[in-house]
Scaffold this active site. Structure first.
Site, PDB file in Angstrom:
ATOM      1  N   HIS A  17      -9.135  -5.848  -4.717  1.00  0.00           N
ATOM      2  CA  HIS A  17      -9.104  -4.395  -4.822  1.00  0.00           C
ATOM      3  C   HIS A  17      -9.319  -3.695  -3.488  1.00  0.00           C
ATOM      4  O   HIS A  17      -8.894  -2.544  -3.331  1.00  0.00           O
ATOM      5  CB  HIS A  17     -10.152  -3.914  -5.834  1.00  0.00           C
ATOM      6  N   GLY A  18      -9.976  -4.322  -2.567  1.00  0.00           N
ATOM      7  CA  GLY A  18     -10.171  -3.654  -1.280  1.00  0.00           C
ATOM      8  C   GLY A  18     -11.087  -4.406  -0.356  1.00  0.00           C
ATOM      9  O   GLY A  18     -11.877  -5.261  -0.774  1.00  0.00           O
TER      10      GLY A  18
END
Length: 484
Positions: free
Chosen positions: A326-327
């Site tokens: 996700h990041g």
């Protein structure tokens, strides 16, 4: 180009008209039009990254053919690892290089060494995680002899870049989408009408629910040190509905748009906030990513075949990796870790498959047990979302610490409080509609089954009026998952 923009409102009908009125009986022209439209759609973000998308597509197309035509297993393995390394290399450079460089510098600073790593000043290409995972699943499936390599480049390129799913999924499989791309498609009015209905609901989720919640969530999270405990809880709840309305809204628009062109995409959400435990939540949230990690990471690691220890280890691995997907921030990794921790009891007690069906199916209301289970699961999810939304770990810890103060039992108060009531009412109405429609593919699918044409159109008009009068058209209009 945003789904909730005027540009897309013009783009979609134009492509639709050309697709069905000028290329209707020619599959090659249909696919060529979809490919051109998809690259134009992507170029509207930043035309320079079209070349990265094209390179990634060519890489997997060529390596797929090379694997298919390899005379020996060593040759096949070479092309396979070449694709994997380059794909993950590009993803690593654009998405994770600065994170690792900064984390390394911070780590060695504790040893008394001060270094200034070279940081890359590059924009993260939108959708890179999604189309990279499309390509990875394709080459892995060829390597495992699950599918044959696609020899038609246009067909394969459409599979990778089909514009409804290009920037934020769902993450498709070649086994599901490529056969549809290669098959003649004819216009089906009922499917097109259903697609428009799902687009309408997706827009409501995004513009009315997500974007209004974002205003309050941002206000509270960005000023959390000055907020009471009750206000911080309210902020976490607003973000919980923001991210659901935002991402599931995107998925609804994507699935509905694809259906306009005779294509069925993988379902990505199945009313996750009505889940009775965390295991069920993850079968209903971002379904395409969860199933991707299950098939391409969890099972290859041994899955559940090695007893409880292996199940626990593999579960933590996929959740931490999912968080990192996700990041490039420790907050996402901790978010993944907490979800693994929450699911742990059901793994140990082997109850993670207890809730497969729809909650309270065929009944208007859940039982008291089901209600308690849903509230507990929802509460754990809200807690984890705080890490997802926080700027960094320190922010998340202070935010959570701020909740557990005597002010938790006071009336929430912040600058925009006078505007909150209407949004809370809209959220309650939204929850009721979702609950009523939880046995369908999306909440308002049942409207299409109503015999009265007048009732159907009154329902559509009410939703359109709600979007017009209550929608947020000015702030926070970009979809959250575009950054992933």
């Amino acid at each position: 180009m945003l789904f909730n923009s005027l540009h897309f409102a013009i783009f979609l009908p134009v492509v639709f008209i050309f697709y069905w009125f000028f290329t209707n009986k020619n599959l090659k022209l249909q696919n060529a039009l979809l490919l051109i439209s998809s690259y134009f759609f992507y170029a509207c973000w930043d035309w320079r990254f079209m070349f990265l998308l094209l390179f990634s597509t060519l890489l997997d197309y060529i390596t797929g053919l090379k694997m298919q035509d390899s005379k020996t297993q060593n040759q096949k393995r070479f092309w396979f690892w070449l694709s994997i390394i380059i794909n993950l290399g590009f993803l690593g450079v654009f998405k994770y290089y600065n994170f690792f460089a900064a984390s390394f510098a911070q780590s060695v600073s504790h040893l008394g060494w001060e270094i200034s790593p070279l940081m890359l000043n590059v924009v993260l290409p939108v959708g890179i995680s999604f189309y990279t995972f499309h390509g990875l699943s394709y080459v892995i499936d060829i390597y495992k002899n699950r599918i044959k390599a696609e020899r038609n480049f246009v067909d394969y390129a459409v599979f990778v870049s089909f514009f409804p799913l290009l920037v934020a999924g769902p993450i498709e499989r070649a086994t599901h989408l490529l056969p549809q791309i290669k098959k003649q498609r004819t216009f089906d009015y009922s499917k097109a009408a259903d697609g428009l209905r799902q687009i309408l609901w997706g827009l409501f989720k995004k513009i009315v629910i997500a974007d209004n919640c974002a205003v309050f969530a941002n206000q509270i999270f960005n000023n959390s040190e000055d907020m009471s405990g009750s206000t911080l809880v309210l902020g976490a709840l607003f973000f919980t509905f923001q991210i659901y309305g935002d991402f599931s809204g995107y998925s609804d628009i994507a699935l509905g748009t694809a259906r306009l062109f005779g294509v069925e995409l993988l379902r990505n959400f199945a009313f996750p906030y009505f889940s009775r435990d965390i295991a069920e939540f993850w079968r209903r949230w971002h379904i395409s990513l969860s199933s991707w990690f299950k098939d391409y990471l969890y099972i290859p690691l041994g899955g559940s075949s090695g007893g409880n220890w292996m199940r626990i280890r593999n579960t933590f691995i996929i959740f931490v990796v999912s968080g990192f997907w996700h990041g490039a921030n420790w907050t996402f990794i901790v978010w993944g870790f907490f979800n693994a921790l929450f699911i742990l009891p059901s793994i140990i007690m082997k109850t993670n498959r207890n809730h497969i069906g729809i909650v309270a199916k065929g009944r208007l209301l859940p039982s008291m047990k089901e209600l308690v289970q849903m509230i507990l699961t929802f509460s754990l999810t809200v807690f984890a979302w705080i890490f997802f939304r926080a700027v960094n770990i320190d922010h998340a810890i202070k935010y959570i610490g701020g909740i557990f103060k005597p002010s938790l039992f006071t009336v929430p108060k912040f600058d925009l409080m006078e505007n909150v009531t209407s949004t809370i009412i809209l959220i309650v109405i939204f929850i009721l509609i979702e609950w009523q429609g939880r046995e369908n593919q999306y909440a308002i699918e049942g409207i299409g089954k109503v015999n009265s044409k007048s009732i159907r159109w009154i329902s559509y008009i009410i939703i359109l009026l709600a979007i017009y009068f209550y929608g947020n058209f000015g702030e926070n209009v970009e979809f959250i998952y575009f950054q992933f």
